[in-house]
Design an enzyme around this catalytic site. Sequence first.
Site: not given
Length: 511
Positions: A265-267, A274
Amino acid sequence: MNKKVRVRFAPSPTGGLHIGGVRTALYNYLFAKKYGGDFILRIEDTDQTRFVEGAEEYIIESLAWLGITFDEGTHVGGPHAPYRQSERKNIYRQYAESLIEKGYAYYAFDTPEELEQMRERLKAAKVASPQYNSITRNSMKNSLTLPADEVKARIANGEPYVIRLKVPRKEEIRLYDEIRGWVVVQSHQIDDKVLLKSDGMPTYHLANVVDDYLMKITHVIRGEEWLPSAPLHVLLYRYLDWEEVMPKFAHLPLILRPDGNGKLKKRESGGILTFPLSWHDPITNEDYLGYREAGFLPEAVINFLAFLGWNPGTDQEIFSIQDLIQSFSLERIGKSGARFDAEKVKWFNSVYIRSTDTQKLLPLVKNALSQRNVTGFSDEYISRVIDLMKDRVVTIPDFYGLATYFYQEFDQYDEAMKQKQANAENIQHWQALLPQLKNLNIWDATTIDRIIHDYAEINKVKIGKILPTLRLMITGVSFGPSVPEIMALIGKEKSIQRIEKALLLWTQPTG
Ligand code: GLU
């Protein structure tokens, strides 16, 4: 290959470039360079509702930091300019209209409410995925169901409409993917995708295919998430009579979370980064730390990303960008998801820091120091710290974090180490050694080392017993480079002061 290789990276400026996007750009770059081809940056910004200010600049800056360069693109121009799709708006309509003429597309006038009603109707009839397709189109308001003069009149009156692709009812669509082999899809699985929106903008599918054709793209190398769109693109190439020059497709495996559980994921937690550069998301107001700001070297990030889905088929792990260009091939890209390994990227970074010239590291370390308000040290001094610490750090800030004793005084000592070292015997040895150190006229590592060794020999004490005590007095911690080297660098005055201070603190009665 007979045609000149031309590949493109075609991000949508909808946010900061995620590490997965960077990998896509990298693989395209490696492929282009390997075959002496061209690499193009095309900005796919036809979805104006998702446009994010600063995203395009971020993409360009990130890739520039990593040394991924383009032959053509929004920022460098080229023979197929403009490279930003919003500036090519007028190009696409004619292709959508030519498809209508040939009977492969149609105008659709359905309002959002009518589309919603259709979906509700289908849901009520227990249709699993309600779609505008070869069956449902027959009961909707489009140029296939309305009389020709009504269609004309609606258009002449300026009624909003979209152009949809007329996907056949029963056809097998086959496409060859360079990584996955043959992919076969039944056309009834694809809906009548919108090609041109009511605002006159093309959708991703139309703009992507038209531009790949016009820009003479030979290979489409992109993330696996685009594989479901590929059969539709094949239909478009066919209906536009471009099948002969259709690019080859290669869909890259997903990047998975470290535990293999879902897409990265992005976070992510656990210190997983990332984004290539720090990114402030203007929509959510969230901040993401980037590899650059966290003190990673671009070469290390490149090497790490190259291995996230590709492998050379040998044990070699360290690849310069030139090595990668030489060894890269689509055949050695895996089909299954590549697990992100946060420890691996750190390992690559430590290897690259070790082999990078100190003078090249110097500006990066100076920057990390000034961010922490550590000033007043000469380049020569910092360079020597770098030399001593180079094979012990993981990231650039470690040249401060693991080495604070080069820059400042302290009165805290590693507690476990103090328990072990600050005993009466060791204290007494250093009380005896201190005057000898004070008497030294030459203050270098060899001389300091000799004094300690001579003392150990004469007094029949193991060097391994007294040296850790000295390390604790000089650095406050239990590990680091050679203590005489540290003392030589920080100088006689500071070294003597630190020993005196520790001996004093450690002999004070504790209350
Ligand atoms: N604009 C698409 C994206 O944002 C490009 C996909 C493709 O390469 O065709 O990833």
